[in-house]
Design a protein around this motif. Structure first.
Motif, PDB file in Angstrom:
ATOM      1  N   THR A  47      -7.349   2.381  -1.815  1.00 43.10           N
ATOM      2  CA  THR A  47      -7.220   3.725  -1.263  1.00 43.10           C
ATOM      3  C   THR A  47      -6.081   4.453  -1.604  1.00 43.10           C
ATOM      4  O   THR A  47      -5.883   5.778  -1.394  1.00 43.10           O
ATOM      5  N   SER A  48      -4.926   3.776  -2.210  1.00 47.14           N
ATOM      6  CA  SER A  48      -3.876   4.538  -2.563  1.00 47.14           C
ATOM      7  C   SER A  48      -4.217   5.491  -3.674  1.00 47.14           C
ATOM      8  O   SER A  48      -3.703   6.855  -3.822  1.00 47.14           O
ATOM      9  N   TRP A  49      -5.269   5.306  -4.562  1.00 44.81           N
ATOM     10  CA  TRP A  49      -5.695   6.258  -5.466  1.00 44.81           C
ATOM     11  C   TRP A  49      -6.393   7.496  -4.867  1.00 44.81           C
ATOM     12  O   TRP A  49      -6.134   8.524  -5.467  1.00 44.81           O
ATOM     13  N   GLY A 105       2.476   1.558  -3.527  1.00 43.37           N
ATOM     14  CA  GLY A 105       1.477   1.868  -4.344  1.00 43.37           C
ATOM     15  C   GLY A 105       0.754   3.250  -4.299  1.00 43.37           C
ATOM     16  O   GLY A 105       0.530   3.950  -5.148  1.00 43.37           O
ATOM     17  N   THR A 106       0.687   3.854  -3.100  1.00 42.24           N
ATOM     18  CA  THR A 106       0.239   5.184  -2.832  1.00 42.24           C
ATOM     19  C   THR A 106       1.140   6.128  -3.683  1.00 42.24           C
ATOM     20  O   THR A 106       0.762   7.111  -3.960  1.00 42.24           O
ATOM     21  N   ALA A 135      -3.871   9.608  -3.460  1.00 45.34           N
ATOM     22  CA  ALA A 135      -3.210  10.509  -4.332  1.00 45.34           C
ATOM     23  C   ALA A 135      -3.870  11.188  -5.039  1.00 45.34           C
ATOM     24  O   ALA A 135      -3.671  12.392  -5.497  1.00 45.34           O
ATOM     25  N   PHE A 171      -6.016  -1.661  -0.642  1.00 46.09           N
ATOM     26  CA  PHE A 171      -4.981  -1.077  -1.490  1.00 46.09           C
ATOM     27  C   PHE A 171      -5.435  -0.287  -2.371  1.00 46.09           C
ATOM     28  O   PHE A 171      -4.645   0.799  -2.626  1.00 46.09           O
ATOM     29  N   LEU A 212       0.880  -1.318   0.020  1.00 41.07           N
ATOM     30  CA  LEU A 212      -0.182   0.051  -0.062  1.00 41.07           C
ATOM     31  C   LEU A 212       0.738   1.252   0.000  1.00 41.07           C
ATOM     32  O   LEU A 212       0.493   2.114  -0.583  1.00 41.07           O
ATOM     33  N   ALA A 213       1.926   1.085   0.813  1.00 40.16           N
ATOM     34  CA  ALA A 213       2.810   2.406   0.678  1.00 40.16           C
ATOM     35  C   ALA A 213       3.423   2.676  -0.477  1.00 40.16           C
ATOM     36  O   ALA A 213       3.590   4.022  -0.795  1.00 40.16           O
TER      37      ALA A 213
END
Length: 403
Positions: free
Chosen positions: A338-340, A215-216, A343, A336, A212-213
């Motif tokens: 929520t990274s979008w 990916g963000t 961003a 996962f 997640l980190a």
């Protein structure tokens, strides 16, 4: 090159439906430009409106994951698409900045509902050995629709940016209808046992949090490129609507380069190595953005960067799906995803500030450096796909990596 196995019918129908949806999906990159042009706001104020939309997508994604696992994949997808269509039509017709903000937030609340169930359908419908390819094809399907969307954006954007949102609403409704008619009915979800509830704890899975980190960080770079490009082009002497042509070049490369996924040397790459290579390619593309001042040069840079996107999407979603316990893929993919949302919240603020204070060259150069840092981080922290993704390896259950 090995012959590819056919994908299940459900997955092929889902890919077709998302192509229809994607045909109008280039309205969002022009949200800040619409607010700035139609309501007379500054670039930084328009960035705050984009950030409000981004904040709203975070709970939207999480709710989509819960609904996907509770009420069914198909129902959640249709609900999200119809909600998007209503909000986009209202946003196109908003007569004041206040109402534009209200509808931008409501659009964000509906915008991510359909992503976790779409991804969960793919992850659950194909064998594990096909997941990387299936998720890569999902990205290619979105890009195939994106090629038409980029041309549509270039055409309608020269006329009136509001028509981009009208076109997007129409394709959302078309996709919802196709999903409703073509996909199988949702199966009733059996009552969860105490053991199932204990197993699905995505925020306590350290492996997922590492993914997640990174990916963000990737999503922040990607979203800045998409969101800021229409604002940056006029500073380089090009019309904002030419961003549609750049997006089309990106989409076309993603579709045409799909065979690269099945090349033997590409398939042999570990997940950390593939993601590191992908971010190096993204850095090269962003460096091209920083140096280029003509449309052809920008198109070449976009094509190079899109090769990195191609390598990322299949690998990372296959990894997240594999990390999820049984009955929990929707929620894992939602967390996962929520990274979008993060961003989409930060990109308009950071990007517009960098653009206003330093100009386009520093903006793109900064993101290129971040990509190189991410490449190094992946080699050190990204978990590898477990052995069962190798068709010749024995299948073993994975114990959750929890804190």
């Amino acid at each position: 090159m090995p012959r590819a196995e056919p994908l299940p019918r459900t997955v092929r129908l889902l890919l077709l439906a998302r192509v229809v949806n994607r045909l109008g999906a280039f309205s969002l990159p022009f949200l800040t430009a619409l607010v700035s042009a139609d309501h007379g706001t500054s670039v930084t104020t328009a960035g705050l409106v984009g950030a409000a939309f981004g904040i709203a997508t975070i709970p939207s994604r999480l709710v989509g994951g819960v609904l996907a696992d509770r009420i069914g994949r198909r129902t959640t997808i249709v609900l999200g698409l119809c909600g998007c269509a209503v909000a986009q039509l209202a946003l196109a017709g908003s007569g004041s900045l206040t109402w534009a903000i209200v509808w931008a937030v409501l659009l964000g609340l509906a915008f991510e509902l359909y992503e976790p169930p779409s991804q969960a359908i793919i992850g659950e419908s194909v064998p594990e050995r096909q997941r990387v390819r299936a998720f890569s094809l999902f990205g290619a399907a979105l890009s195939a629709g994106g090629m038409g969307a980029g041309l549509l954006a270039a055409l309608l954007g020269h006329w009136d940016l509001r028509w981009l949102f009208v076109a997007d609403a129409a394709t959302c409704l078309g996709c919802a209808l196709l999903i409703r008619l073509a996909l199988p009915h949702d199966r009733p979800t059996p009552p969860a046992t105490d053991r199932d509830d204990t197993a699905v704890r995505p925020l306590r899975d350290r492996a997922l949090l590492r993914v997640l980190a990174t990916g963000t960080a990737y999503a922040l770079i990607h979203q800045q490129t998409v969101t800021i490009l229409p604002l940056a082009l006029p500073r380089q002497g090009l019309p904002a609507a030419d961003a549609g042509l750049v997006f089309t070049a990106t989409a076309a490369t993603t579709v045409l380069a799909q065979p690269l996924i099945r090349l033997p040397w590409t398939a042999r790459l570990t997940t950390p190595a593939a993601l590191a290579l992908a971010h190096a390619l993204l850095a090269a593309g962003l460096t091209g953005y920083a140096l280029a001042h003509t449309l052809p040069a920008l198109l070449v840079a976009a094509a190079v960067g899109s090769l990195g996107d191609l390598l990322i999407m299949g690998r990372v979603y296959a990894l997240v799906t594999d990390l999820a316990p049984p009955t929990g893929s929707g929620r894992y993919l939602a967390v996962f995803g929520t990274s979008w949302g993060i961003a989409a919240t930060l990109a308009p603020i950071c990007g517009t500030q960098l653009l206003a204070r330093t100009g386009t060259t520093t903006l793109w150069s900064t993101m290129a450096v971040l990509c190189l840092l991410l490449a190094a981080t992946h080699l050190r922290t990204t978990p590898q796909l477990p052995a069962r993704h190798n068709p010749s390896a024995p299948t073993r259950p994975r114990a959750p990596d929890t804190a």
